[in-house]
Design a protein around this motif. Structure first.
Motif, PDB file in Angstrom:
ATOM      1  N   ALA A   2      -1.348   9.993  -3.633  1.00  0.00           N
ATOM      2  CA  ALA A   2      -1.503   8.969  -1.825  1.00  0.00           C
ATOM      3  C   ALA A   2      -0.756   9.832  -1.050  1.00  0.00           C
ATOM      4  N   CYS A   3       0.428   9.777  -1.422  1.00  0.00           N
ATOM      5  CA  CYS A   3       1.690   9.771  -0.484  1.00  0.00           C
ATOM      6  C   CYS A   3       2.144  11.419   0.253  1.00  0.00           C
ATOM      7  N   GLU A   8      11.993   7.725   3.600  1.00  0.00           N
ATOM      8  CA  GLU A   8      11.083   8.766   2.710  1.00  0.00           C
ATOM      9  C   GLU A   8      10.173   9.314   3.787  1.00  0.00           C
ATOM     10  N   PHE A   9       9.664   8.552   5.356  1.00  0.00           N
ATOM     11  CA  PHE A   9       9.659   9.376   6.962  1.00  0.00           C
ATOM     12  C   PHE A   9      10.345   9.328   7.596  1.00  0.00           C
ATOM     13  N   ALA A  26       6.788   7.121  -1.573  1.00  0.00           N
ATOM     14  CA  ALA A  26       7.035   5.937  -0.863  1.00  0.00           C
ATOM     15  C   ALA A  26       5.574   5.354  -2.260  1.00  0.00           C
ATOM     16  N   LEU A  64       5.315  11.528  -0.664  1.00  0.00           N
ATOM     17  CA  LEU A  64       6.379  11.231   0.084  1.00  0.00           C
ATOM     18  C   LEU A  64       7.408  10.702  -1.217  1.00  0.00           C
ATOM     19  N   LYS A  73       9.483  -1.685  -0.007  1.00  0.00           N
ATOM     20  CA  LYS A  73       8.816  -1.749  -1.382  1.00  0.00           C
ATOM     21  C   LYS A  73       9.378  -3.153  -1.875  1.00  0.00           C
ATOM     22  N   PHE A 103       0.055   6.808   4.365  1.00  0.00           N
ATOM     23  CA  PHE A 103      -0.995   7.723   3.236  1.00  0.00           C
ATOM     24  C   PHE A 103      -1.400   8.983   4.182  1.00  0.00           C
ATOM     25  N   GLY A 135       5.397  -1.342   0.263  1.00  0.00           N
ATOM     26  CA  GLY A 135       4.572  -0.387  -1.176  1.00  0.00           C
ATOM     27  C   GLY A 135       4.272   0.494  -0.379  1.00  0.00           C
ATOM     28  N   THR A 136       4.029   1.035   0.684  1.00  0.00           N
ATOM     29  CA  THR A 136       3.023   1.921   1.497  1.00  0.00           C
ATOM     30  C   THR A 136       4.627   3.090   2.412  1.00  0.00           C
ATOM     31  N   PHE A 137       5.453   2.711   2.156  1.00  0.00           N
ATOM     32  CA  PHE A 137       6.392   2.780   3.061  1.00  0.00           C
ATOM     33  C   PHE A 137       7.860   3.529   3.118  1.00  0.00           C
ATOM     34  N   GLY A 138       7.634   3.116   1.251  1.00  0.00           N
ATOM     35  CA  GLY A 138       9.138   3.001   0.498  1.00  0.00           C
ATOM     36  C   GLY A 138       9.949   2.225   1.086  1.00  0.00           C
TER      37      GLY A 138
END
Lengths: 261, 306
Positions: free
Chosen positions: A220-221, B31-32, A225, A223, B47, B271, B24-27
């Motif tokens: 999905a990502c 990660e970003f 995550a 990365l 998370k 994502f 759960g979508t951004f660690g």
């Protein structure tokens, strides 16, 4: 790693259903290592929603990187219709690439189908003392190496249906090169469909030949995550799962639990 | 015109803007961090954290569906101890709200995770995931029963010094019943919706596409459901509501605010576009400017119904 709207410089069909796309990004070219991948958003719409992961198939000059892809679904079908000048959002380069072979060691590259992509990029870096064995289902699927910027002297082809090269599996060709005298001096690099990878893994593990495998997974990502791209780790380590996007996509053959795949 | 005020209040918690990243979508944010300035965010919901590390479900864990995706990650995470040691120090250096999403498989485990975060600096709030199976009740989801949802909320409140946000499951007959139950139990806010349970089948092999058989549906496909549930809940409780579900841009975020949310979480869109949360903030700022809105809080619940 960056996120960038990259311009399509070319997007040409090089075999039935197989396309080579050149995208402009000096930033990605300077960072990219063989075995790494990018996540491409095929358009602004939400169906398909997710980005698609693609191995980097090589670079040209200082601002062009290549993607080799096969049309298999909605996302790649949209990509195949994109034309020169359009822009695609790319995140990358991502993941851990190949470790280059030590000098003096002979490399054998083993690819299945579209799995040639990361190995083409690696071949640009390894250059010498290299045998490339490429397997395809049929002759019409063969990716012309000169079209992807590779002029190799030592390349063997296998086709499942016998329409070109060795009639049979690419792993049979590999096995014929794994002679006892050569074993201590070889390193194998491989990418392709799962049954092929499992066979390569078995051949190299039983002969104790170093082997690096590039795995594919739904992501999905890309990365690290979402943790969607899990692959079961072998019992050797202290992890249950690796994530293909971050721990891979290139793995040492011993780190993966091949039974689970 | 001067810059609009994007600050919002979620009970005792103040956010610099109403845009959070969903659990759960951004660690853990890092990660970003190469792609966006995390300090620009209203906050990060990390998370889902459990007492002990969890490896998660076997693959395949995700499958794309029309305008969405199903996931069955299995709440994989590094566990409380590793979180405090390995992830928290980086989060503490950020100048944004850090909200820790927690879950358990028993009411006591919820309490234990909350207790482990008590007094820890750099954590702005706790978000409680009640959409997981209760091993003491044969695996029934905590969040489908108002009494058990209230008990979980009370247990977390007893063991924490931080504001408590309860994240509600949409897989219920009437989400307002659960919302009222956790409000009565003392929750400072609710966030909704978590994923909708779904399934996809490979018709060639007749095998479910997820190894776990079912998974949680997210993405723009679920947004109308989420907007409606936010609207219902915002009219049923007095505590603040955080809207979650398929937000892809600032227009989508505005729907949630107008429906009654005080803040929003951007999830699956991270994502698709790792910079989307920043774009949502920029879009909201511009919308306020263009509409002559001085405080974004004015938009919350501004829905017009005859």
């Amino acid at each position: 790693m960056i996120e960038q709207n990259t311009q399509i410089i070319f997007n040409k069909k090089i075999a039935p259903g197989t396309f080579l796309m050149g995208l402009r990004s000096a930033e990605i070219v300077i960072q990219a290592r063989p075995g790494q991948f990018v996540m491409i958003r095929v358009g602004p719409n939400t169906d398909p929603l997710l980005r698609r992961p693609f191995s980097i198939c090589g670079t040209r000059g200082d601002d062009l990187f290549l993607i080799l892809y096969k049309v298999v679904g909605k996302g790649t079908a949209i990509m195949s219709n994109a034309v020169k000048g359009e822009k695609l959002s790319v995140v990358g380069p991502l993941g851990r690439g190949f470790e280059l072979p030590e000098p003096g060691r002979k490399s054998i590259f083993v690819s299945g189908g579209i799995g040639v992509a990361p190995l083409v990029f690696l071949a640009q870096a390894v250059k010498s003392n290299l045998l490339f064995i490429a397997g395809y289902r049929s002759a019409n699927e063969i990716v012309p190496m000169e079209q992807v910027g590779l002029n190799l002297t030592d390349i063997s082809i296998a086709t499942d249906d016998g329409t070109a090269g060795h009639p049979g599996f690419v792993t049979e060709l590999l096995a014929s090169h794994l002679t006892e005298s050569a074993e201590g001096h070889l390193k194998i690099f491989t990418c392709g469909p799962l049954p092929m990878l499992k066979r390569v893994a078995a051949l190299t593990i039983e002969r104790d030949i170093p082997c690096q495998v590039s795995l594919e997974a739904t992501m999905a990502c890309g990365l690290g995550a979402c943790q969607g791209c899990a692959v079961r780790a072998s019992k050797d380590g202290n992890k249950t799962y690796y994530h293909v996007c971050q721990d891979g996509p290139v793995f040492d053959v011993h780190t993966i639990d091949w039974e689970s795949l | 015109m001067s810059e609009p005020d994007l600050k919002v209040r979620i009970g005792p918690l103040e956010l610099k803007n109403p845009v959070l990243t969903a659990s759960g979508t951004f660690g853990y944010g890092q990660e970003f961090s190469e792609l966006i300035d995390l300090n620009e965010l209203g906050g990060i919901v990390v998370k889902g954290l459990s007492l002990k590390p969890r490896a998660g479900n076997p693959p395949p864990r995700i499958v794309e569906t029309p305008c969405g995706m199903l996931n069955a990650i299995g709440l994989a995470n590094i566990g409380l101890e590793n979180f405090l040691k390995e992830k928290l120090p980086r989060l503490q250096r950020l100048n944004t709200a850090v909200i820790v999403n927690i879950y358990g498989h028993s009411i006591d485990e919820y309490g234990a995770v909350a207790a482990g975060l008590k007094g820890v600096e750099g954590i702005s709030a706790i978000e409680v995931n009640i959409s997981c199976p209760n091993v003491d009740k044969g695996g029934m989801t905590f969040g489908t029963d108002p009494d058990i949802s209230a008990q979980v909320t009370e247990k977390v409140l007893e063991n924490t010094d931080k504001p408590v946000i309860v994240k509600l499951s949409p897989n219920v007959t009437d989400i307002t019943v659960i919302a009222k139950a956790v409000e009565k139990a003392g929750a400072h806010a609710v966030s909704l919706i978590n994923t909708l349970t779904g399934m996809a089948i490979d018709i060639e092999t007749r095998v479910p596409k997820l190894a776990n058989i079912s998974g949680g549906l997210s993405g723009p496909a679920i947004r109308p459901v989420a907007v409606y549930m936010v609207c219902q809940v915002a009219r049923s409780v007095k505590i603040p509501v955080i809207g979650v579900g398929g937000i892809m841009d600032y227009r989508n975020a505005l729907e949630f605010l107008m429906a009654g949310a005080s803040a929003v979480q951007v999830g699956t869109a991270n994502f698709v576009d790792p910079r989307v949360s920043i774009k949502v903030i920029e879009g909201l700022r511009k919308f306020c400017k263009d509409q002559g809105i001085t405080k974004i809080e004015e938009i919350t619940g501004s829905l017009k119904v005859e």
